[in-house]
Design a protein around this motif. Structure first.
Motif, PDB file in Angstrom:
ATOM      1  N   VAL A  96       0.830  -1.205   0.000  1.00 35.22           N
ATOM      2  CA  VAL A  96       0.000   0.000   0.000  1.00 35.22           C
ATOM      3  C   VAL A  96       0.864   1.254   0.000  1.00 35.22           C
ATOM      4  CG1 VAL A  96      -1.672   1.333   1.329  1.00 35.22           C
ATOM      5  CG2 VAL A  96      -1.969  -1.134   1.083  1.00 35.22           C
ATOM      6  N   LEU A  97       1.883   1.285   0.847  1.00 32.73           N
ATOM      7  CA  LEU A  97       2.747   2.467   0.930  1.00 32.73           C
ATOM      8  C   LEU A  97       3.477   2.719  -0.386  1.00 32.73           C
ATOM      9  CD1 LEU A  97       4.283   2.209   4.517  1.00 32.73           C
ATOM     10  CD2 LEU A  97       2.439   3.688   3.708  1.00 32.73           C
ATOM     11  N   HIS A  98       3.855   1.656  -1.066  1.00 30.33           N
ATOM     12  CA  HIS A  98       4.526   1.819  -2.366  1.00 30.33           C
ATOM     13  C   HIS A  98       3.614   2.549  -3.343  1.00 30.33           C
ATOM     14  CE1 HIS A  98       5.928   0.743  -6.403  1.00 30.33           C
ATOM     15  NE2 HIS A  98       7.126   0.658  -5.862  1.00 30.33           N
ATOM     16  N   GLU A  99       2.331   2.167  -3.375  1.00 30.61           N
ATOM     17  CA  GLU A  99       1.404   2.803  -4.316  1.00 30.61           C
ATOM     18  C   GLU A  99       1.067   4.220  -3.879  1.00 30.61           C
ATOM     19  OE1 GLU A  99       0.998   1.456  -7.132  1.00 30.61           O
ATOM     20  OE2 GLU A  99       2.043  -0.337  -6.426  1.00 30.61           O
ATOM     21  N   ILE A 100       1.010   4.468  -2.574  1.00 33.51           N
ATOM     22  CA  ILE A 100       0.747   5.824  -2.095  1.00 33.51           C
ATOM     23  C   ILE A 100       1.871   6.766  -2.525  1.00 33.51           C
ATOM     24  CG2 ILE A 100       0.714   7.246   0.000  1.00 33.51           C
ATOM     25  CD1 ILE A 100      -0.981   5.108   1.302  1.00 33.51           C
ATOM     26  N   HIS A 101       3.105   6.316  -2.401  1.00 35.32           N
ATOM     27  CA  HIS A 101       4.243   7.149  -2.804  1.00 35.32           C
ATOM     28  C   HIS A 101       4.280   7.369  -4.316  1.00 35.32           C
ATOM     29  CE1 HIS A 101       6.352   5.724   1.118  1.00 35.32           C
ATOM     30  NE2 HIS A 101       5.629   6.812   1.313  1.00 35.32           N
ATOM     31  N   SER A 102       3.699   6.417  -5.053  1.00 36.80           N
ATOM     32  CA  SER A 102       3.731   6.504  -6.517  1.00 36.80           C
ATOM     33  C   SER A 102       2.542   7.250  -7.088  1.00 36.80           C
ATOM     34  CB  SER A 102       3.771   5.091  -7.126  1.00 36.80           C
ATOM     35  OG  SER A 102       4.874   4.350  -6.643  1.00 36.80           O
ATOM     36  N   SER A 103       1.424   7.297  -6.330  1.00 36.26           N
ATOM     37  CA  SER A 103       0.197   7.852  -6.892  1.00 36.26           C
ATOM     38  C   SER A 103      -0.553   8.692  -5.872  1.00 36.26           C
ATOM     39  CB  SER A 103      -0.715   6.721  -7.400  1.00 36.26           C
ATOM     40  OG  SER A 103      -1.979   7.220  -7.757  1.00 36.26           O
ATOM     41  N   PRO A 104      -0.548  10.029  -6.000  1.00 43.47           N
ATOM     42  CA  PRO A 104      -1.339  10.883  -5.108  1.00 43.47           C
ATOM     43  C   PRO A 104      -2.828  10.553  -5.165  1.00 43.47           C
ATOM     44  CG  PRO A 104       0.239  12.187  -6.364  1.00 43.47           C
ATOM     45  CD  PRO A 104       0.248  10.809  -6.965  1.00 43.47           C
ATOM     46  N   GLN A 105      -3.311  10.121  -6.349  1.00 40.78           N
ATOM     47  CA  GLN A 105      -4.731   9.788  -6.475  1.00 40.78           C
ATOM     48  C   GLN A 105      -5.097   8.608  -5.582  1.00 40.78           C
ATOM     49  OE1 GLN A 105      -2.675  10.187  -9.061  1.00 40.78           O
ATOM     50  NE2 GLN A 105      -3.406  12.124  -9.957  1.00 40.78           N
ATOM     51  N   PHE A 106      -4.203   7.618  -5.540  1.00 40.60           N
ATOM     52  CA  PHE A 106      -4.452   6.464  -4.690  1.00 40.60           C
ATOM     53  C   PHE A 106      -4.512   6.892  -3.229  1.00 40.60           C
ATOM     54  CE2 PHE A 106      -2.798   2.933  -2.085  1.00 40.60           C
ATOM     55  CZ  PHE A 106      -3.758   1.977  -2.368  1.00 40.60           C
ATOM     56  N   CYS A 107      -3.615   7.783  -2.838  1.00 39.77           N
ATOM     57  CA  CYS A 107      -3.599   8.295  -1.466  1.00 39.77           C
ATOM     58  C   CYS A 107      -4.921   8.978  -1.126  1.00 39.77           C
ATOM     59  CB  CYS A 107      -2.439   9.267  -1.300  1.00 39.77           C
ATOM     60  SG  CYS A 107      -2.280   9.943   0.374  1.00 39.77           S
ATOM     61  N   MET A 108      -5.446   9.777  -2.053  1.00 42.91           N
ATOM     62  CA  MET A 108      -6.696  10.484  -1.807  1.00 42.91           C
ATOM     63  C   MET A 108      -7.859   9.516  -1.666  1.00 42.91           C
ATOM     64  SD  MET A 108      -5.963  13.602  -1.450  1.00 42.91           S
ATOM     65  CE  MET A 108      -7.640  14.241  -1.418  1.00 42.91           C
ATOM     66  N   ARG A 109      -7.858   8.439  -2.450  1.00 42.32           N
ATOM     67  CA  ARG A 109      -8.933   7.460  -2.336  1.00 42.32           C
ATOM     68  C   ARG A 109      -8.871   6.741  -0.995  1.00 42.32           C
ATOM     69  NH1 ARG A 109      -7.620   6.625  -7.757  1.00 42.32           N
ATOM     70  NH2 ARG A 109      -6.522   4.671  -7.351  1.00 42.32           N
ATOM     71  N   MET A 110      -7.665   6.444  -0.522  1.00 36.39           N
ATOM     72  CA  MET A 110      -7.531   5.832   0.797  1.00 36.39           C
ATOM     73  C   MET A 110      -8.081   6.773   1.875  1.00 36.39           C
ATOM     74  SD  MET A 110      -6.096   2.746   0.676  1.00 36.39           S
ATOM     75  CE  MET A 110      -5.543   2.532   2.354  1.00 36.39           C
ATOM     76  N   LEU A 111      -7.732   8.065   1.783  1.00 30.96           N
ATOM     77  CA  LEU A 111      -8.220   9.036   2.758  1.00 30.96           C
ATOM     78  C   LEU A 111      -9.740   9.162   2.699  1.00 30.96           C
ATOM     79  CD1 LEU A 111      -5.548  11.876   2.442  1.00 30.96           C
ATOM     80  CD2 LEU A 111      -5.963  10.421   4.430  1.00 30.96           C
ATOM     81  N   ALA A 112     -10.279   9.135   1.486  1.00 28.98           N
ATOM     82  CA  ALA A 112     -11.732   9.236   1.331  1.00 28.98           C
ATOM     83  C   ALA A 112     -12.424   8.049   1.980  1.00 28.98           C
ATOM     84  CB  ALA A 112     -12.098   9.322  -0.148  1.00 28.98           C
ATOM     85  N   GLY A 113     -11.858   6.855   1.796  1.00 30.76           N
ATOM     86  CA  GLY A 113     -12.442   5.662   2.397  1.00 30.76           C
ATOM     87  C   GLY A 113     -12.412   5.713   3.916  1.00 30.76           C
ATOM     88  N   LEU A 114     -11.290   6.155   4.479  1.00 33.12           N
ATOM     89  CA  LEU A 114     -11.180   6.278   5.929  1.00 33.12           C
ATOM     90  C   LEU A 114     -12.143   7.339   6.467  1.00 33.12           C
ATOM     91  CD1 LEU A 114      -7.305   6.035   6.314  1.00 33.12           C
ATOM     92  CD2 LEU A 114      -8.977   4.380   7.153  1.00 33.12           C
ATOM     93  N   SER A 115     -12.282   8.449   5.734  1.00 35.89           N
ATOM     94  CA  SER A 115     -13.190   9.516   6.159  1.00 35.89           C
ATOM     95  C   SER A 115     -14.636   9.034   6.146  1.00 35.89           C
ATOM     96  CB  SER A 115     -13.033  10.735   5.247  1.00 35.89           C
ATOM     97  OG  SER A 115     -11.722  11.250   5.310  1.00 35.89           O
ATOM     98  N   LEU A 116     -14.984   8.255   5.131  1.00 32.24           N
ATOM     99  CA  LEU A 116     -16.348   7.730   5.041  1.00 32.24           C
ATOM    100  C   LEU A 116     -16.649   6.814   6.219  1.00 32.24           C
ATOM    101  CD1 LEU A 116     -18.963   7.500   3.431  1.00 32.24           C
ATOM    102  CD2 LEU A 116     -17.937   5.619   2.151  1.00 32.24           C
TER     103      LEU A 116
END
Length: 229
Positions: free
Chosen positions: A116-136
């Protein structure tokens, strides 16, 4: 099951969290994932154990719960197919603070923190989707706390029965309880006896019909207005 025949990249691509990812990204995540089967009643993890991954329920049902010092169990969430859990613990690099148990025969997909961390560092969009899921999820939990504090037991049960129905639903529909009535009662912060009493009250009012775990909603609009003010 034969895990080698399960198309992990394709399954990941169908989850909201991963649906915009490219094939190469999905392949990397799949390589950092594992499938596990749990029989009904089996512990998935216990509070205090280290958390190095988050989980997706492929099929089955998972109970997330806490245990009080006196030994009383409180169900925090019931996680069905396609839903994720334990992301926050994974990011905090802290042990699990709750317990998870399979309420039915369950197939679980666990995605490693490293992948997961590898993809977060590679893709800001992926990071935002993770944050959106946690916020929901946080928003859902806050709503639950408010509902348990401010709504009556009858209102909580009706809210649960109507949780997945569109507001304009008018025709009789069948709600199948995914777990035991005792588990749902704990989720709604009430005793099993009181939960059953509320169901009997709704049935006596002609609003529902009960057949074991199947509940037929006879009049959704009346349910929405019940109890009368």
């Amino acid at each position: 099951m034969d895990a080698s025949r399960f198309d992990l990249p394709r399954y990941l691509s169908m989850l909201p969290l991963f649906q915009e990812m490219q094939p190469a990204e999905l392949q990397r995540l799949a390589q950092g994932s594992r499938l596990r089967e749990f029989t009904r009643g089996t512990d998935i993890f216990r509070a205090g154990e280290p958390c190095q991954e988050f989980h997706v329920t492929v099929w089955g049902q998972v109970k997330l719960y806490a245990v009080s010092p006196s030994g009383q169990e409180k169900i925090i969430e019931l996680v069905g197919p396609g839903s994720t859990f334990a992301e926050a613990f994974m990011f905090m690099e802290k042990p699990y603070m709750i317990n998870a148990q399979a309420l039915a025969d369950t197939l679980l997909l666990s995605v490693s923190r490293k992948a997961v961390l590898h993809e977060i560092h590679s893709s800001p969009q992926f990071c935002m989707r993770m944050l959106a899921g946690l916020s929901l999820r946080l928003h859902r939990l806050v709503n639950d706390v408010q509902a348990y504090s401010l709504r009556s037991g009858v209102e909580r049960v009706i809210g649960y029965l109507l949780r997945d129905l569109p507001d304009e639903e008018e025709h009789p529909v069948i709600v199948r309880l995914p777990v035991s009535k005792a588990s749902i009662a704990s989720r709604l912060s009430m005793t099993p006896e009181y939960f059953s009493k509320v169901l009997r009250e709704l049935e006596s009012e002609g609003l529902i019909e009960i057949d074991k775990r199947e509940i037929r909603l006879l009049d959704v609009q009346r349910l929405l207005r019940y109890p009368p003010r």
